[in-house]
Design an enzyme around this catalytic site. Structure first.
Site, PDB file in Angstrom:
ATOM      1  CG  ASN A  17      -2.188  -0.833   0.909  1.00  0.00           C
ATOM      2  OD1 ASN A  17      -2.999  -0.470   0.071  1.00  0.00           O
ATOM      3  ND2 ASN A  17      -2.311  -1.962   1.586  1.00  0.00           N
ATOM      4  NE  ARG A  68       0.570  -1.419  23.645  1.00  0.00           N
ATOM      5  CZ  ARG A  68       0.556  -2.052  22.473  1.00  0.00           C
ATOM      6  NH1 ARG A  68       0.762  -1.399  21.364  1.00  0.00           N
ATOM      7  NH2 ARG A  68       0.330  -3.352  22.408  1.00  0.00           N
ATOM      8  CG  HIS A 112      -9.542  -3.190   8.526  1.00  0.00           C
ATOM      9  ND1 HIS A 112      -8.631  -3.886   9.304  1.00  0.00           N
ATOM     10  CD2 HIS A 112     -10.661  -3.952   8.492  1.00  0.00           C
ATOM     11  CE1 HIS A 112      -9.180  -5.008   9.729  1.00  0.00           C
ATOM     12  NE2 HIS A 112     -10.415  -5.073   9.242  1.00  0.00           N
ATOM     13  CG  ASP A 148      -9.006  -2.518  12.335  1.00  0.00           C
ATOM     14  OD1 ASP A 148      -8.073  -1.841  11.877  1.00  0.00           O
ATOM     15  OD2 ASP A 148      -8.894  -3.710  12.635  1.00  0.00           O
TER      16      ASP A 148
HETATM   17  C1  GRF Z   1      -3.235  -4.722   3.924  1.00  0.00           C
HETATM   18  O1  GRF Z   1      -4.194  -5.680   3.593  1.00  0.00           O
HETATM   19  C2  GRF Z   1      -3.817  -3.678   4.840  1.00  0.00           C
HETATM   20  O2  GRF Z   1      -5.168  -3.403   4.588  1.00  0.00           O
HETATM   21  C3  GRF Z   1      -3.683  -4.331   6.197  1.00  0.00           C
HETATM   22  O3  GRF Z   1      -2.459  -5.016   6.152  1.00  0.00           O
HETATM   23  C4  GRF Z   1      -2.130  -5.300   4.788  1.00  0.00           C
HETATM   24  C5  GRF Z   1      -0.805  -4.653   4.553  1.00  0.00           C
HETATM   25  O4  GRF Z   1      -0.283  -4.935   3.291  1.00  0.00           O
HETATM   26  N1  GRF Z   1      -3.797  -3.353   7.253  1.00  0.00           N
HETATM   27  P1  GRF Z   1       0.938  -4.087   2.735  1.00  0.00           P
HETATM   28  O5  GRF Z   1       2.023  -4.099   3.796  1.00  0.00           O
HETATM   29  O6  GRF Z   1       0.456  -2.705   2.434  1.00  0.00           O
HETATM   30  O7  GRF Z   1       1.378  -4.828   1.506  1.00  0.00           O
END
Ligand code: GRF
Length: 218
Positions: A17, A68, A112, A148
């Site tokens: 992403n 944290r 998500h 989420d």
């Molecule tokens: C994606 O499916 C995102 O929605 C979820 O974790 C996955 C991450 O994939 N939170 P990437 O690291 O972006 O390839």
């Protein structure tokens, strides 16, 4: 000239992403630029892709902190030092405390792989198949302290096909994610989507946050 919002991307792994956002930012009139990529895991493959794209990457390894809050203090510092205006979580697998979330309230997005509020948390695709839903998808939303959850910027739907495995559904949803996240970031960075109350108001196009993606043929 396009005014570009300064984006910090948080990753923990593959970072596909993140790569989709990097590609979108190459468009001349895209209203955002990625100024830093931060991973909480030193071995995250996404860091190499960020480097290949010429984007500075940083590791802030949560395992070297005793709390944290201490981890988040350094994360916040790094984001501020890079003059980040908007954070995009992209597969960032770390829950954040209220202090951090409130400091970045309405300036922090997450993606998500489900149509929220359905299937929050992990193993979304297994659970979607198990539940027998015929449509799944993905959601970009502003971050709140509950996992989420938060005002929804945009969603994309994909069909769940007969006999789908979780991996097959995940791949179809991921393809939609790669189209949705750049669209959602564009809406937010350009000021065309903003939080009012606990919902997102789309200024320019009412339906821009809702997208139906058909699967690729074959
Ligand atoms: C994606 O499916 C995102 O929605 C979820 O974790 C996955 C991450 O994939 N939170 P990437 O690291 O972006 O390839």
């Amino acid at each position: 000239m396009t005014v570009r919002k300064r984006i910090g991307v948080l990753i923990s792994g593959r970072g596909s992403n993140m790569s989709a956002l990097i590609n979108a930012c190459k468009e001349p009139d895209y209203p955002a630029e990625i100024v830093t990529v931060i991973s909480n895991r030193p071995e995250a493959p996404g860091l190499e892709n960020a480097a290949l794209a010429g984007i500075p990457g940083e590791v802030i390894d949560h395992t070297s902190y005793s709390s944290r809050e201490a981890f988040e203090k350094d994360l916040d510092k790094a984001l501020n030092e890079a003059e980040v205006e908007l954070i995009c979580n992209a597969g960032f697998m770390r829950l954040l405390t209220q202090g951090f979330v409130e400091a970045w309230r309405d300036r922090h997005l997450n993606i998500h792989p489900s149509l929220l509020p359905a299937f929050k948390g992990l193993h979304t695709h297994e659970r979607a198949i198990e539940a027998g839903v015929t449509i799944s998808g993905c959601t970009v939303h502003f971050v709140r302290t509950q996992m989420d959850a938060g005002p929804i910027v945009a969603q994309a739907a994909v069909p769940v096909l007969a006999g789908d495995t979780a991996d097959q559904l995940a791949a179809r949803v991921l393809e939609a994610e790669h189209r949705l996240y750049p669209l959602a970031l564009k809406l937010v960075a350009s000021g065309n989507a903003r939080v009012e109350g606990e919902r997102v108001i789309h200024r320019a196009f009412h339906s821009a946050g809702n997208t139906l993606f058909a699967p690729e043929p074959g």
